[in-house]
Design a protein around this motif. Structure first.
Motif, short mmCIF file in Angstrom:
data_model
loop_
_atom_site.label_atom_id
_atom_site.label_comp_id
_atom_site.label_asym_id
_atom_site.label_seq_id
_atom_site.Cartn_x
_atom_site.Cartn_y
_atom_site.Cartn_z
N LYS A 115 31.90 47.47 34.04
CA LYS A 115 30.61 46.88 34.36
C LYS A 115 30.39 45.81 35.32
N PHE A 116 31.53 44.98 35.36
CA PHE A 116 31.65 43.80 36.26
C PHE A 116 32.02 44.54 37.73
N LEU A 117 32.84 45.43 37.66
CA LEU A 117 33.34 45.85 38.93
C LEU A 117 32.10 46.84 39.71
N LEU A 118 31.56 47.53 38.74
CA LEU A 118 30.31 48.25 39.20
C LEU A 118 29.22 47.58 39.62
N ALA A 119 28.88 46.22 38.98
CA ALA A 119 28.02 45.22 39.43
C ALA A 119 28.23 44.63 40.53
N ALA A 120 29.71 44.48 40.95
CA ALA A 120 30.14 43.90 42.14
C ALA A 120 29.96 44.88 43.44
N ALA A 121 30.02 45.91 43.05
CA ALA A 121 29.93 47.26 44.22
C ALA A 121 28.36 47.04 44.50
N ARG A 122 27.70 47.32 43.64
CA ARG A 122 26.21 47.27 44.13
C ARG A 122 25.66 46.00 44.57
N ALA A 140 52.13 36.48 42.21
CA ALA A 140 51.00 35.77 41.73
C ALA A 140 50.43 36.29 40.18
N ASP A 141 50.10 35.38 39.53
CA ASP A 141 49.42 35.64 38.17
C ASP A 141 47.80 35.89 38.27
N ILE A 142 47.50 37.17 38.27
CA ILE A 142 45.92 37.22 38.43
C ILE A 142 45.12 36.47 37.42
N THR A 143 45.67 35.91 36.38
CA THR A 143 44.88 35.35 35.30
C THR A 143 44.97 33.86 35.73
N GLN A 144 45.79 33.40 36.83
CA GLN A 144 45.59 32.15 37.42
C GLN A 144 45.25 31.99 38.77
N TYR A 191 43.72 41.36 26.48
CA TYR A 191 42.90 42.09 27.45
C TYR A 191 41.87 41.60 28.44
N ARG A 192 41.18 40.73 27.55
CA ARG A 192 40.05 40.02 28.47
C ARG A 192 40.90 38.81 29.63
N ARG A 193 41.94 38.29 29.26
CA ARG A 193 42.70 37.54 30.39
C ARG A 193 42.94 38.39 31.27
N VAL A 194 43.46 39.59 31.10
CA VAL A 194 44.31 40.25 32.14
C VAL A 194 43.25 41.26 32.97
N TYR A 195 42.52 42.09 31.98
CA TYR A 195 41.55 42.81 32.82
C TYR A 195 40.16 42.09 33.39
N LEU A 196 39.61 41.63 32.55
CA LEU A 196 38.16 41.20 32.84
C LEU A 196 38.55 39.74 33.70
N GLU A 197 38.99 38.63 33.28
CA GLU A 197 39.30 37.62 33.99
C GLU A 197 39.97 38.06 35.38
N GLY A 198 41.23 38.93 35.11
CA GLY A 198 42.04 39.10 36.35
C GLY A 198 41.44 39.88 37.39
N ASN A 199 40.27 40.64 37.05
CA ASN A 199 39.67 41.63 38.06
C ASN A 199 38.39 40.45 38.50
N ARG A 200 37.71 39.30 37.89
CA ARG A 200 36.95 38.63 38.46
C ARG A 200 37.72 37.58 39.57
N ASN A 201 38.80 37.14 39.10
CA ASN A 201 39.58 36.39 39.88
C ASN A 201 40.02 36.89 41.17
N LEU A 202 40.47 38.35 41.21
CA LEU A 202 40.86 39.36 42.12
C LEU A 202 39.51 39.33 43.06
N ALA A 203 38.38 39.89 42.58
CA ALA A 203 37.23 40.06 43.49
C ALA A 203 36.84 38.73 44.13
N ASN A 204 36.93 37.49 43.56
CA ASN A 204 36.68 36.06 44.12
C ASN A 204 37.44 35.90 45.27
#
Length: 259
Positions: free
Chosen positions: A104-111, A11-15, A43-56
């Motif tokens: 910060k996104f991941l720490l907020a999701a944890a809290r 899969a592509d975590i940016t998609q 970086y934004r696509r892979v790290y930030l958006e990628g982690n958001r996509n994985l969390a969702n």
């Protein structure tokens, strides 16, 4: 991977639509994706958006732990201090700013959502096929910046693997751990050790031009791994660069690689 009993899923975590086609019944997830170079947008696509996509995607999964490999580049300290997970993470480099935003996104999701994210801030990885300065030294094109006092923070590939497993087993959701070995070392001391081991001359010195170093995102700090050792109870295979690179030199010699 199949020979090792692993079933690859692609899969592509940016998609997000490519993730939607995969099963979600995972207990443990490690996100160690890399941007493959590029600037802040990559970086934004892979790290930030990628982690958001994985969390969702994993929101309804029976997830026990999610480990994300960040970087010690989030520490911008330049005057040689020891930094811990409580030290300010205020980098100047745009790429490192994206890493902080991702954390910060991941720490907020944890809290807020009980998303079991654990963050590893990983130092410079070395080992088979890794180690930028080491490879430069072998090629004969390494250079010492100024007086060589800038501190290097490293982690052997094998220890990073062990630390990821320790984080999956014992890491506390919502926590950050520095993944670096026990001994930060100055650039000069690192090259002095290599030169002595390989009976080669030291690399030449170049001017430590502040603007060039700033553009490269170079920093000067000593990364503490005390929290990792104490809370995850991790014992290093290669506690310092000498142990790790001695093993690497033995490996290369056994393969008749010219060193």
């Amino acid at each position: 991977m199949k020979a090792a009993g692993i079933t690859p899923l692609h899969a592509d975590i940016t998609q997000p639509e490519t993730l939607a086609r995969l099963p979600r019944d995972f207990d443990l997830v490690v996100n160690c994706s890399a941007s493959g170079g590029g600037g802040a947008e990559a970086y934004r696509r892979v790290y930030l958006e990628g982690n958001r996509n994985l969390a969702n995607w994993l929101a309804d999964a029976p997830l026990k732990k999610f480990v994300y490999t960040s970087s010690t580049s989030v520490y911008a300290q330049n005057d040689g201090p020891t930094v811990t997970e409580q030290s300010p993470a205020e980098p100047a480099a745009e790429t490192a700013k994206v890493l902080v935003e991702t954390e910060k996104f991941l720490l907020a999701a944890a809290r807020q959502k009980n998303f079991p994210a654990v963050i590893l801030r990983v130092a410079g990885i070395y080992g088979p096929g890794r180690g930028h300065l080491f490879k430069q030294f072998l090629r004969g094109d390494a250079q010492i910046e100024g007086d060589g006092s800038r501190t290097l923070n490293m982690i052997h590939r094998a220890d990073l693997t062990g630390i990821i497993i320790a984080a999956l087993e014992r890491g506390a959701p919502g926590e950050i751990y520095n993944a670096a070995d026990n001994e930060p070392v100055s650039q000069l001391k690192f090259f002095e050790w290599l030169a002595a081991e390989l009976k080669r001359p030291l690399p030449p010195e170049i001017s430590a031009d502040a603007e060039i170093i700033r553009k490269r995102g170079a920093t000067n700090k000593r990364v503490s791994n005390a929290k990792l050792r104490n809370e995850l109870n991790y014992t290093f295979q290669f506690p310092d660069f000498r142990a790790g690179y001695a093993a690497e030199l033995r490996r290369l010699a056994a393969e008749d690689f010219p060193v």
